[in-house]
Design an enzyme around this catalytic site. Structure first.
Site, PDB file in Angstrom:
ATOM      1  N   GLU A 115     -54.045  61.086  98.522  1.00  0.00           N
ATOM      2  CA  GLU A 115     -52.860  61.829  98.958  1.00  0.00           C
ATOM      3  C   GLU A 115     -51.800  60.818  99.339  1.00  0.00           C
ATOM      4  O   GLU A 115     -52.138  59.711  99.727  1.00  0.00           O
ATOM      5  CB  GLU A 115     -53.179  62.650 100.218  1.00  0.00           C
ATOM      6  N   LYS A 117     -49.159  59.161 101.829  1.00  0.00           N
ATOM      7  CA  LYS A 117     -49.104  59.046 103.286  1.00  0.00           C
ATOM      8  C   LYS A 117     -47.670  59.356 103.709  1.00  0.00           C
ATOM      9  O   LYS A 117     -46.758  58.562 103.457  1.00  0.00           O
ATOM     10  CB  LYS A 117     -49.511  57.636 103.700  1.00  0.00           C
ATOM     11  N   ASP A 119     -44.475  59.939 106.001  1.00  0.00           N
ATOM     12  CA  ASP A 119     -44.026  59.185 107.160  1.00  0.00           C
ATOM     13  C   ASP A 119     -43.371  60.129 108.161  1.00  0.00           C
ATOM     14  O   ASP A 119     -42.169  60.340 108.153  1.00  0.00           O
ATOM     15  CB  ASP A 119     -43.042  58.104 106.704  1.00  0.00           C
ATOM     16  N   TYR A 227     -52.760  68.459 105.470  1.00  0.00           N
ATOM     17  CA  TYR A 227     -53.671  67.658 104.655  1.00  0.00           C
ATOM     18  C   TYR A 227     -55.102  67.625 105.176  1.00  0.00           C
ATOM     19  O   TYR A 227     -55.887  66.784 104.739  1.00  0.00           O
ATOM     20  CB  TYR A 227     -53.142  66.237 104.484  1.00  0.00           C
ATOM     21  N   LYS A 314     -51.078  50.822 102.228  1.00  0.00           N
ATOM     22  CA  LYS A 314     -49.627  50.844 102.484  1.00  0.00           C
ATOM     23  C   LYS A 314     -48.907  50.041 101.409  1.00  0.00           C
ATOM     24  O   LYS A 314     -49.294  48.905 101.118  1.00  0.00           O
ATOM     25  CB  LYS A 314     -49.339  50.201 103.843  1.00  0.00           C
ATOM     26  N   CYS A 408     -10.624  45.374 119.735  1.00  0.00           N
ATOM     27  CA  CYS A 408     -10.693  46.026 118.427  1.00  0.00           C
ATOM     28  C   CYS A 408     -10.214  45.063 117.332  1.00  0.00           C
ATOM     29  O   CYS A 408      -9.139  44.481 117.449  1.00  0.00           O
ATOM     30  CB  CYS A 408      -9.826  47.286 118.427  1.00  0.00           C
ATOM     31  N   CYS A 411      -6.732  46.625 115.921  1.00  0.00           N
ATOM     32  CA  CYS A 411      -5.498  46.833 116.686  1.00  0.00           C
ATOM     33  C   CYS A 411      -5.485  46.048 118.002  1.00  0.00           C
ATOM     34  O   CYS A 411      -4.560  46.187 118.796  1.00  0.00           O
ATOM     35  CB  CYS A 411      -5.274  48.320 116.955  1.00  0.00           C
ATOM     36  N   CYS A 426     -13.075  51.832 120.317  1.00  0.00           N
ATOM     37  CA  CYS A 426     -11.687  51.447 120.495  1.00  0.00           C
ATOM     38  C   CYS A 426     -10.964  52.702 120.981  1.00  0.00           C
ATOM     39  O   CYS A 426     -10.954  53.720 120.290  1.00  0.00           O
ATOM     40  CB  CYS A 426     -11.078  50.990 119.174  1.00  0.00           C
ATOM     41  N   CYS A 432      -4.499  53.048 116.252  1.00  0.00           N
ATOM     42  CA  CYS A 432      -5.415  52.157 115.544  1.00  0.00           C
ATOM     43  C   CYS A 432      -5.528  52.619 114.083  1.00  0.00           C
ATOM     44  O   CYS A 432      -5.984  53.742 113.819  1.00  0.00           O
ATOM     45  CB  CYS A 432      -6.768  52.207 116.257  1.00  0.00           C
TER      46      CYS A 432
HETATM   47  S1  IVH Z   1     -55.502  61.935 107.185  1.00  0.00           S
HETATM   48  C1  IVH Z   1     -58.703  60.735 110.376  1.00  0.00           C
HETATM   49  N1  IVH Z   1     -53.670  62.222 105.360  1.00  0.00           N
HETATM   50  O1  IVH Z   1     -51.162  58.741 108.951  1.00  0.00           O
HETATM   51  C2  IVH Z   1     -57.441  60.491 109.692  1.00  0.00           C
HETATM   52  N2  IVH Z   1     -53.050  61.205 107.425  1.00  0.00           N
HETATM   53  O2  IVH Z   1     -52.402  56.257 109.981  1.00  0.00           O
HETATM   54  C3  IVH Z   1     -56.649  61.707 109.543  1.00  0.00           C
HETATM   55  N3  IVH Z   1     -50.678  60.624 107.591  1.00  0.00           N
HETATM   56  O3  IVH Z   1     -52.202  59.964 112.065  1.00  0.00           O
HETATM   57  C4  IVH Z   1     -55.383  61.478 108.851  1.00  0.00           C
HETATM   58  N4  IVH Z   1     -50.103  61.346 105.598  1.00  0.00           N
HETATM   59  O4  IVH Z   1     -50.172  61.070 110.963  1.00  0.00           O
HETATM   60  C5  IVH Z   1     -53.947  61.773 106.593  1.00  0.00           C
HETATM   61  N5  IVH Z   1     -52.116  62.569 103.657  1.00  0.00           N
HETATM   62  C6  IVH Z   1     -52.397  62.134 104.887  1.00  0.00           C
HETATM   63  C7  IVH Z   1     -51.422  61.571 105.729  1.00  0.00           C
HETATM   64  C8  IVH Z   1     -51.791  61.106 107.001  1.00  0.00           C
HETATM   65  C9  IVH Z   1     -49.674  60.792 106.723  1.00  0.00           C
HETATM   66  C10 IVH Z   1     -50.545  59.993 108.926  1.00  0.00           C
HETATM   67  C11 IVH Z   1     -51.182  60.784 110.036  1.00  0.00           C
HETATM   68  C12 IVH Z   1     -52.187  59.860 110.680  1.00  0.00           C
HETATM   69  C13 IVH Z   1     -51.693  58.531 110.233  1.00  0.00           C
HETATM   70  C14 IVH Z   1     -52.849  57.560 110.196  1.00  0.00           C
END
Ligand code: IVH
Length: 671
Positions: A115, A117, A119, A227, A314, A408, A411, A426, A432
């Site tokens: 999946e 990740k 943010d 998720y 990451k 500034c 001006c 300013c 200005c």
């Molecule tokens: S699973 C036991 N799936 O990443 C772990 N986390 O670094 C459960 N996050 O605290 C997390 N996308 O806030 C999972 N597809 C995803 C995610 C995800 C973002 C975040 C989540 C977690 C952090 C862990």
């Protein structure tokens, strides 16, 4: 109305509104107008107030916000909210697979789910008997804050589970975020009212879920991807099945998850999404790799901090290092000063970066920047690159700590910094140059007076030529004056004058926004215009009266008062009034022309010969028809002009909706 009738109507309204909400927020289709929708909602609020015993737990009125929470109750998590071990290389990912196999004592390939990740901020949602009960933040992993009123404002989140096949009690884990587009919109609104911008979407989402005022939370436009599913005796063997069930129950699961039969397929997923992820509606910073089988997950268990059955990969943030050559200072429309790092040009993520934002004096101080320093620049998503650090080993011996400017740069007025604010201003609002030009640019923009032919360059020329020094001067411009500018042709000059002329019919609420009163953005202008009805009433309003307007707080009210206390502003408004701009609301009572289109629904797409789109819409409504914004089975006709949207055409064809030309539409009117 009897109690029985009320109960029936409430159920009906809840179903209807939930249906339209789902269409709108998950399928982006509006089957009714905003007005009709608001009417249904208003009726429901009224009935629920009168008959509170029938207020449903999944009522859509719960989503509007309005709860002021003093503070959030702390709640213990039933299942701790763990974090994930991070990895940064493919070798690490292969090691993870090896570790899993060793632990499980197998050499067979392991099935994983990948999946993205997201943010944002993690959240745990509790459902009982199919009804949303509670939303808890991660907190310290063992206990978090109950932020339910705020989370309920998320429209894509089901307050009631779809279907019947769900466990009595379960938890859903997911990520709360502000979509990229929405984040841009929020910042655009802040820019319009002269507020400092939010630095990034993640921190804004995190701050938003902790706000005490859920009406403000609703306005911020949070969204969520789910998720994970947790509970006792779940009827699924795998994470993949659980994700599919979540989708069926009505949760928003990002369509990007994939079942991988072995670690090689996982690596393919990592490659595939490295660049593609930038096109998703939400910021992502990596991929989460999870063992698919629940049985194997159990066997693997967790360490104190993270599960052994999952890791995060990451993506490398794109960074580069280069030399800080100088710092320049930009002055905005409201006088806010933004320091900008001028860099030795460097390649970063496919583009050449020469400048980076430094936000404010605190940021420069935090970084401890000096001219000549070698700095690291990073690109977070598609936002402006930022300076993230300094390579101190390369600092030139003779470098000196930086002194932030005190005057500034445009001006020379001494700068001020209000208590508790990070930004310098300013204060020379009327003298200005960038502030003067900025106000004019704000005035002509599309959302305001829509004088689209007057670009930044021409405003600069007009200002230099002393032909304009405030917004009222625009209405005194003459053709000869415009023609006296360098590179100005007759065609463009005429167009500018025409656009200025046309702007006189722009409605009051937009004129009010265009004036550029601090903190009066599009929405606030609309509210003030509707409440007071005319500029005279607004000008004479007292602080108490202003505070009575829904959603107008002290900061805005005081700013409006201050604006009208200034005699120069009075004069400008007077001149604009004389020029013929709209300074009162029009009572738009659309007279009916005929019932020729009664009962018919239309969608409009493309460009037309005899009508502007607005005019065509009005024509349909005047003849009893309805105009909808998206194609659905409720639509009878798609009126297609040239350059009509191909996706609309395709969808209409699929649903068997008649596509007609402008000419055919006119025929229809005659019938
Ligand atoms: S699973 C036991 N799936 O990443 C772990 N986390 O670094 C459960 N996050 O605290 C997390 N996308 O806030 C999972 N597809 C995803 C995610 C995800 C973002 C975040 C989540 C977690 C952090 C862990």
């Amino acid at each position: 109305m009897t109690a029985q009738e009320a109960q029936k109507r409430i159920t009906e309204l809840v179903e209807k509104i939930n249906y339209y909400n789902q269409k709108y927020f998950q399928e982006h289709i509006s089957e009714i107008s905003n007005y009709e929708f608001d009417m249904l909602l208003a009726e429901l609020i009224r009935l629920e107030n009168e008959f509170p015993q029938f207020k449903a737990e999944d009522s859509p009125t719960q989503r509007i916000g309005g709860t002021i929470t003093k503070e959030f109750p702390t709640v213990k998590h039933t299942y701790p909210m763990l974090s994930l071990a991070n990895t940064y290389t493919e070798a690490d990912v292969k090691d993870f697979d090896e570790r899993v196999k060793r632990f499980l004592n197998t050499s067979e390939p392991i099935e994983y789910v990948c999946e993205l990740k997201f943010d944002g901020v993690s959240i745990s949602l509790i459902y009982e008997n199919g009804i949303f009960k509670q939303a808890i933040t991660r907190g310290d992993g063992l206990q978090g804050d109950d932020v339910s009123p705020n989370i309920k404002t998320i429209r894509t989140l089901p307050l009631k589970i779809k279907g019947e096949n769900f466990p009595l009690r379960f938890e859903v884990r997911g990520e709360i975020f502000i979509p990229k587009k929405q984040f841009e919109k929020l910042n655009q609104e802040r820019e319009d009212i002269g507020e400092t911008l939010f630095a990034n979407a993640r921190n804004t989402a995190s701050g938003t879920i902790k706000l005490q005022d859920s009406a403000e939370v609703a306005r911020r436009g949070l969204d969520a991807y789910l998720y994970g599913l947790l509970g006792e005796n779940l009827p699924f063997q795998t994470h993949y099945e659980a994700l599919q069930a979540l989708e069926q129950w009505g949760f928003q699961v990002s369509k990007t998850y994939r079942l991988c039969r072995n670690i090689e397929e996982v690596l393919e997923y990592l490659h595939e999404w490295e660049h593609k992820r930038h096109h998703l509606p939400v910021e992502t910073d990596g991929v989460v790799i999870k063992v698919n089988s629940f049985a194997l997950q159990n066997e693997l268990g967790t360490t104190a901090k993270a599960p052994r059955w999952a890791i995060a990969y990451k993506y490398k943030a794109e960074t580069a290092s280069t030399v800080l050559e100088s710092i320049t200072y930009q002055v905005g429309r409201t006088g806010a000063i933004t320091p900008v790092a001028e860099l030795k040009p460097v390649q970063l993520g496919g583009t050449i970066v020469k400048r980076a934002s430094l936000h404010n004096a605190n940021e420069i101080e935090r970084l401890g920047l000096r001219i000549g320093d070698t700095v690291f620049v990073e690109k977070g998503g598609e936002i402006i690159p930022k300076v993230t650090g300094i390579d101190l080993s390369k600092r030139p011996a003779e470098s000196m700590p930086l002194q932030y400017i005190t005057h500034c740069p445009e001006c020379a007025t001494p700068l001020i910094r209000k208590e508790g604010e990070a930004v310098h201003y300013c204060p020379n609002e009327k003298g200005c140059p960038p502030q003067i030009k900025g106000k004019i640019e704000h005035f002509v923009q599309r959302k305001a007076m829509n004088i689209s032919s007057l670009g930044e360059k021409i405003i600069e020329q007009l200002y230099q030529a002393k032909l304009i020094k405030n917004i009222a001067d625009l209405y005194d411009l003459r053709l000869e004056e415009l023609l006296s500018l360098e590179r100005m042709g007759e065609k463009l000059a005429t167009k500018i004058l025409m656009n200025i002329q046309e702007s006189k019919s722009i409605p009051f609420e937009r004129v009010l926004f265009a004036l550029g009163i601090r903190f009066v953005g599009v929405t606030v202008a609309q509210k003030l215009a509707e409440y007071f009805g005319s500029i005279e009433k607004l000008q004479n309003a007292t602080l108490t009266q202003l505070l009575q307007v829904p959603e107008i707080g002290e900061k805005i009210a005081e700013s409006v008062i201050a604006y009208f206390q200034d005699k120069d502003n009075w004069q400008i408004v007077e001149r604009l009034q004389k020029a013929g701009l709209q300074f009162a609301m029009k009572n738009v009572v659309k007279e009916r022309k005929s019932n020729a289109l009664s009962g018919l629904s239309f969608v409009i797409s493309g460009v037309f010969e005899q009508f502007s789109r607005e005019a065509l819409k009005e024509e349909i409504e005047k003849n009893g028809g309805k105009v909808l914004s998206g194609i659905s089975s409720k639509v009878n006709f798609l009126v297609a002009g040239s350059e009509a949207g191909p996706s609309k055409l395709e969808k209409a064809q699929k649903l068997g909706i008649k596509v007609i030309s402008e000419q055919e539409f006119l025929e229809l009117l005659k019938q």
